[in-house]
Design an enzyme around this catalytic site. Structure first.
Site, PDB file in Angstrom:
ATOM      1  N   ARG A 157      36.764  36.324  38.225  1.00 11.46           N
ATOM      2  CA  ARG A 157      37.219  35.735  36.954  1.00 11.46           C
ATOM      3  C   ARG A 157      36.925  36.637  35.767  1.00 11.46           C
ATOM      4  O   ARG A 157      37.759  36.798  34.880  1.00 11.46           O
ATOM      5  CB  ARG A 157      36.540  34.363  36.758  1.00 11.46           C
ATOM      6  CG  ARG A 157      37.083  33.317  37.695  1.00 11.46           C
ATOM      7  CD  ARG A 157      36.140  32.143  37.818  1.00 11.46           C
ATOM      8  NE  ARG A 157      34.998  32.512  38.673  1.00 11.46           N
ATOM      9  CZ  ARG A 157      34.326  31.657  39.437  1.00 11.46           C
ATOM     10  NH1 ARG A 157      34.646  30.389  39.427  1.00 11.46           N
ATOM     11  NH2 ARG A 157      33.317  32.061  40.175  1.00 11.46           N
ATOM     12  N   ILE A 158      35.726  37.251  35.751  1.00  7.55           N
ATOM     13  CA  ILE A 158      35.371  38.100  34.603  1.00  7.55           C
ATOM     14  C   ILE A 158      36.212  39.379  34.626  1.00  7.55           C
ATOM     15  O   ILE A 158      36.726  39.822  33.589  1.00  7.55           O
ATOM     16  CB  ILE A 158      33.859  38.413  34.596  1.00  7.55           C
ATOM     17  CG1 ILE A 158      33.062  37.109  34.467  1.00  7.55           C
ATOM     18  CG2 ILE A 158      33.506  39.371  33.453  1.00  7.55           C
ATOM     19  CD1 ILE A 158      31.560  37.247  34.718  1.00  7.55           C
ATOM     20  N   ARG A 179      37.451  43.236  47.114  1.00  8.66           N
ATOM     21  CA  ARG A 179      37.425  42.982  48.558  1.00  8.66           C
ATOM     22  C   ARG A 179      38.763  42.431  49.032  1.00  8.66           C
ATOM     23  O   ARG A 179      39.284  42.796  50.060  1.00  8.66           O
ATOM     24  CB  ARG A 179      36.324  41.965  48.895  1.00  8.66           C
ATOM     25  CG  ARG A 179      35.014  42.617  49.249  1.00  8.66           C
ATOM     26  CD  ARG A 179      33.952  41.599  49.446  1.00  8.66           C
ATOM     27  NE  ARG A 179      33.891  40.686  48.296  1.00  8.66           N
ATOM     28  CZ  ARG A 179      32.943  39.779  48.098  1.00  8.66           C
ATOM     29  NH1 ARG A 179      31.991  39.644  48.972  1.00  8.66           N
ATOM     30  NH2 ARG A 179      32.943  39.002  47.033  1.00  8.66           N
ATOM     31  N   ILE A 238      28.591  45.775  33.745  1.00  7.35           N
ATOM     32  CA  ILE A 238      28.094  44.480  33.255  1.00  7.35           C
ATOM     33  C   ILE A 238      27.822  43.557  34.441  1.00  7.35           C
ATOM     34  O   ILE A 238      27.685  42.338  34.267  1.00  7.35           O
ATOM     35  CB  ILE A 238      29.084  43.784  32.277  1.00  7.35           C
ATOM     36  CG1 ILE A 238      30.464  43.594  32.930  1.00  7.35           C
ATOM     37  CG2 ILE A 238      29.187  44.545  30.971  1.00  7.35           C
ATOM     38  CD1 ILE A 238      31.338  42.583  32.187  1.00  7.35           C
ATOM     39  N   ARG A 240      25.565  44.008  37.900  1.00 12.68           N
ATOM     40  CA  ARG A 240      24.159  43.903  38.281  1.00 12.68           C
ATOM     41  C   ARG A 240      23.571  45.293  38.416  1.00 12.68           C
ATOM     42  O   ARG A 240      24.271  46.231  38.825  1.00 12.68           O
ATOM     43  CB  ARG A 240      24.016  43.207  39.644  1.00 12.68           C
ATOM     44  CG  ARG A 240      24.014  41.693  39.591  1.00 12.68           C
ATOM     45  CD  ARG A 240      22.749  41.146  38.930  1.00 12.68           C
ATOM     46  NE  ARG A 240      22.756  39.694  38.850  1.00 12.68           N
ATOM     47  CZ  ARG A 240      23.311  38.979  37.873  1.00 12.68           C
ATOM     48  NH1 ARG A 240      23.903  39.568  36.869  1.00 12.68           N
ATOM     49  NH2 ARG A 240      23.244  37.661  37.882  1.00 12.68           N
ATOM     50  N   GLU A 269      15.485  46.153  36.421  1.00 16.39           N
ATOM     51  CA  GLU A 269      15.308  45.713  35.027  1.00 16.39           C
ATOM     52  C   GLU A 269      14.228  44.637  34.945  1.00 16.39           C
ATOM     53  O   GLU A 269      14.031  43.896  35.912  1.00 16.39           O
ATOM     54  CB  GLU A 269      16.635  45.210  34.450  1.00 16.39           C
ATOM     55  CG  GLU A 269      17.188  43.972  35.139  1.00 16.39           C
ATOM     56  CD  GLU A 269      18.558  43.561  34.617  1.00 16.39           C
ATOM     57  OE1 GLU A 269      19.465  44.394  34.558  1.00 16.39           O
ATOM     58  OE2 GLU A 269      18.687  42.365  34.289  1.00 16.39           O
ATOM     59  N   HIS A 287      20.894  43.264  29.149  1.00 14.44           N
ATOM     60  CA  HIS A 287      21.471  42.154  29.931  1.00 14.44           C
ATOM     61  C   HIS A 287      21.867  40.975  29.028  1.00 14.44           C
ATOM     62  O   HIS A 287      21.337  39.864  29.166  1.00 14.44           O
ATOM     63  CB  HIS A 287      20.489  41.699  31.030  1.00 14.44           C
ATOM     64  CG  HIS A 287      21.153  40.997  32.171  1.00 14.44           C
ATOM     65  ND1 HIS A 287      20.730  41.105  33.472  1.00 14.44           N
ATOM     66  CD2 HIS A 287      22.235  40.175  32.213  1.00 14.44           C
ATOM     67  CE1 HIS A 287      21.498  40.367  34.256  1.00 14.44           C
ATOM     68  NE2 HIS A 287      22.430  39.791  33.506  1.00 14.44           N
TER      69      HIS A 287
HETATM   70  C1  8YV Z   1      22.501  35.652  32.818  1.00 16.02           C
HETATM   71  C2  8YV Z   1      24.194  36.826  34.319  1.00 16.02           C
HETATM   72  O1  8YV Z   1      22.179  35.751  31.475  1.00 16.02           O
HETATM   73  O2  8YV Z   1      25.319  34.812  34.783  1.00 16.02           O
HETATM   74  C3  8YV Z   1      24.909  35.874  35.214  1.00 16.02           C
HETATM   75  O3  8YV Z   1      25.074  36.197  36.406  1.00 16.02           O
HETATM   76  O4  8YV Z   1      23.974  37.921  34.671  1.00 16.02           O
HETATM   77  C4  8YV Z   1      23.779  36.417  32.953  1.00 16.02           C
HETATM   78  O5  8YV Z   1      24.803  35.675  32.369  1.00 16.02           O
HETATM   79  C5  8YV Z   1      21.316  36.097  33.619  1.00 16.02           C
HETATM   80  O6  8YV Z   1      21.573  36.202  34.969  1.00 16.02           O
HETATM   81  C6  8YV Z   1      20.154  35.133  33.403  1.00 16.02           C
HETATM   82  O7  8YV Z   1      20.157  34.058  34.269  1.00 16.02           O
END
Ligand code: 8YV
Length: 328
Positions: A157-158, A179, A238, A240, A269, A287
């Site tokens: 979606r993102i 994938r 953006i 991981r 991190e 993050h």
């Molecule tokens: C969160 C993120 O802020 O939703 C996710 O997967 O990476 C971020 O939006 C972070 O994971 C804190 O829970």
């Protein structure tokens, strides 16, 4: 009937704390102390539910230590902090927060792409350091964004949100790898063309990573992959930490094998690879891709509603391993 005991592992909005207190015997951490896994397990004793964020690891060792636990509601769409297999084996439900952060996170992905391509951080540091004495024709000349080729690795979606911004807003040619290929109507909506991973790396002027982290995606962007990119290209992560080999990226940036990178996430991190701090052509953010008050509130609300849905009404909203719910 006694209220179920729930642990809110991190500080959240007071409204969410209050909502949870209405339904649960709540233990909280509004002081936002950093707990070791052992401290987390100790605080979870007797709790049937936990409100977690990406920082709390829920694995077999923790589950073994917390046999009463029935549900962990993550305030995040990503859930690589969950060992979902172990949770399922222990009969523990996991939930996440999809959809509510999609557009905000895509906005940030595009902002980071722009900041990276147009050298916004680097030029601001220069100005703040008092080094701007006159205009020069090539000062902080960056990369074109409009009309160039946008590559997206991971087209959930993102990724689709970023594709739409690029195609519809900036007239970019969008190529993606995932994938599985998107259905034709979604490809048309995103004006995106499916290509193999190598072709994606070779053709993208700007490459955005939006794939989930897993053992398979660990170092999906290492030295070999970075070597396929154009020397003028930018890379944005953006997704991981751990998807990019940060040491290899820092070397590629130092040697100008790619032009620039924008990173919101890092291996290990909040520690950042020291070599990344030494190169000027990288934009580094802590993050924050989903960080608007509206979106963080929606994420917290959905995580809370998952706990209430499951522990009070027997029906979570966005379960990750619905098989633990049995036949109901
Ligand atoms: C969160 C993120 O802020 O939703 C996710 O997967 O990476 C971020 O939006 C972070 O994971 C804190 O829970």
């Amino acid at each position: 009937m006694a209220k179920p005991a729930v642990l809110l592992a991190r500080a959240v909005f007071p409204e969410i704390l209050q909502l949870l207190q209405e339904h649960f015997d709540l233990r909280h951490n509004q002081a936002d102390e950093a707990w070791t896994p052992q401290q987390l397990a100790a605080r979870l004793q007797g709790c049937t539910g936990a409100f977690t964020t990406g920082s709390e690891r829920i694995d077999a060792a923790l589950l073994d230590a917390c046999p009463q636990l029935k549900v962990c509601a993550n305030m995040a769409v990503g859930f690589n902090n969950f060992d979902l297999k172990a949770m399922t084996a222990h009969g523990v439900l996991g939930t996440n927060t999809p959809d509510v952060l999609t557009e905000t996170t895509a906005d940030f992905g595009f902002a980071l792409l722009m900041a990276t391509a147009r050298r916004i951080s680097e030029s601001e540091h220069f100005l703040r350091a008092g080094r701007w004495d006159r205009w020069r024709y090539d000062m902080f000349a960056g990369a074109e964004v409009h009309g160039t080729t946008l590559g997206i690795l991971g087209m959930g979606r993102i990724g689709q949100g970023i594709a739409r911004r690029g195609a519809h807003g900036f007239g970019m040619k969008v190529v993606y790898h995932n994938r599985s290929r998107l259905p034709p109507e979604l490809e048309a909506d995103c004006r995106a063309t499916y290509v193999g991973k190598d072709e994606l790396l070779r053709t993208a002027d700007h490459l955005v990573l939006v794939l989930p982290y897993s053992a398979e995606s660990h170092h999906a962007m290492g030295a070999a992959e970075l070597a396929l990119m154009k020397p003028t290209a930018t890379l944005v992560n953006i997704a991981r930490g751990g998807i990019v080999d940060d040491a290899a990226l820092a070397a590629a940036l130092r040697d100008k094998r790619i032009a620039a990178a924008g990173l919101d996430v890092f291996e290990g991190e909040p520690k950042v690879h020291p070599d990344l701090l030494q190169v000027p052509n990288v934009v580094l953010t802590p993050h924050i891709a989903s960080a608007t008050i509206t979106t963080r509130m929606a994420m917290a609300r959905l995580a809370a509603d998952n706990l209430i849905g499951f522990l009070v009404h027997g029906k979570p909203l966005t379960p990750l391993n619905p098989e633990v719910l049995g036949g109901s």
